[in-house]
Design a protein around this motif. Sequence first.
Motif, PDB file in Angstrom:
ATOM      1  N   GLU A   1       4.330   0.670  -1.004  1.00  0.00           N
ATOM      2  CA  GLU A   1       4.629  -0.103   0.204  1.00  0.00           C
ATOM      3  C   GLU A   1       6.118  -0.049   0.528  1.00  0.00           C
ATOM      4  OE1 GLU A   1       3.440  -4.453   2.149  1.00  0.00           O
ATOM      5  OE2 GLU A   1       3.147  -4.073   0.004  1.00  0.00           O
TER       6      GLU A   1
ATOM      7  N   ASP B   1      -0.264  -1.466   3.522  1.00  0.00           N
ATOM      8  CA  ASP B   1      -1.110  -1.967   2.448  1.00  0.00           C
ATOM      9  C   ASP B   1      -2.533  -1.409   2.531  1.00  0.00           C
ATOM     10  OD1 ASP B   1      -1.571  -4.120   0.254  1.00  0.00           O
ATOM     11  OD2 ASP B   1      -3.146  -4.543   1.718  1.00  0.00           O
TER      12      ASP B   1
ATOM     13  N   LYS C   1      -1.682  -1.057  -5.672  1.00  0.00           N
ATOM     14  CA  LYS C   1      -1.346  -2.154  -4.758  1.00  0.00           C
ATOM     15  C   LYS C   1      -0.417  -3.185  -5.387  1.00  0.00           C
ATOM     16  CE  LYS C   1      -4.554  -4.004  -2.192  1.00  0.00           C
ATOM     17  NZ  LYS C   1      -4.006  -3.826  -0.843  1.00  0.00           N
TER      18      LYS C   1
END
Length: 392
Positions: free
Chosen positions: A123, A129, A137
Motif C-alpha cells: 500500500e 487495498d 495486507k
Amino acid sequence: MLVSVNWLKDYVDIDVPVREFADRMILSGSNIETVEEIGNKFSKIQVARIEKITPHPNADKLVICQLDVGEDELLQVVTGAKNVFEGALVPVIRHGGRLPDGTVIKKGKLRGEVSNGMLCSAEELGYEDKVIAKELKDGIWILDGDFKPGTDIKEALEIEDSVIDFEITPNRPDCLSMLGMAREAAAVFGKKKKEPAISAENEEGDVNEYISVEDKKPDLCPRYTARVIKDVKIGPSPWWMQKRLMHGGMRPVNNIVDITNFVMMEYGQPLHAFDINHLKGGKIVIDTAEDGTKFTTLDGVERELDSSMLMINDADGPVAVAGVMGGLNSEITENTDTVVLESANFNGDSVRLTAKKLGLRTEASGKFEKGIDANLCARAADRFCRLVEELG
C-alpha cells in the motif's frame, strides 16, 4: 475498463507516448476517464535483504533490522511489522526518499534506536487495498524472487506502467477485454494485433472419464465447456501475472484462480474453477434452483435462491450461481490436485436478474449482462490450459 499499457503492448505494438496514445484513442471514439501513472511517484526505494533481527531494547512491539542494500555496511531500520524474518527480501525507502503520497522519509530515532529509513508495504508503494494479496495486507511486502539487494524497486519489479480507465459504452461489449482494446488500438494505429498462444501440448485421456455435463436449460446456457486439469499444485502465481491483475484492478489469490481472472480480463470470457473432489457424482448439471434453497457463495454469505435463478449443480445440489459466483463447497484450496474448468455462455438477462435479486454483482456478472460471444468459450478454456502449462 482498466487497461494496463504495458499489458496491451503484449498484443499490439504501441510506439507513441501514453498521452498521445490516449488522445488518439479518444478521437477514435474510445472515451477515457483517467490515466494513472504507476511506479513513478516515489523515489529512493530499494530491494533489501534482512540479515539480522534483534528485539528493540526499549519497546516490546518494535524490532531492529540490519539490512543488506548492496553496500559495504548494513543499513539499520526499526520496524513494528510482525511478518518480517531473517533472509526476507523487502522494499526499503532510504533517508530523503519520497512515497507516492508525497511523504518524505527522514532518518531519526525510534525509542532511542537509529532508523535510517522505513520498510514498505504494498500500500505504501501506491497499490490500493482492494488489489493487494491477502497475505500482504497486514505487513511489509515480502518480495518473492531472486532480487539483488540494492536494486531500485522499480527496476526489480518492473512496475512502471500507465493504466488507462476506458469508459466502455453498452453497445461495445467486445471492448471489455484486453484483446478487445488491442483490436481497437491496432485499428487506430494501423498495427497488426498479436494473438496469445492457446494450444496446450500435454493433453491426454478423455474428459468424460472424469466429469459429465447435462444442460437442462439451453435457453439460459447456450454453451458450456468443461476441461479437466490434473496434477495441480496450488501456490502463488508469478509476479508478472500478479502485476497484470493488480494493474487491472483485481486481487491475486492463487495460481489457478489468478489464471481464470487473467483469461477473463484478456478475452472478456469469465471462467470458474472447481475442485473435482468436491463435485459429487462426477457430474455437472445446469438447471434452475428450487424455491427456498439455501446456498453459501464464495464470499461466505448464505443466500436464499428461487426458481428463476440458473445454477451449476453436482449430483447433490448447487455448487455455483451461474455467471455470478461460485460456491464455498467447491472452491479451490491448497489441497486441490484436480481442477474442473468451466467456460460457459449464460443468458445476460438471466444473470442480471439473478445478481440483482441476490445483491451480488461481480466482474463476471457484469460481463455476461452486456453480452459475450459464445465462440469465446472453447478459446478461453484452451488459453487457461496453455497458461497452466507455462506456469508449470
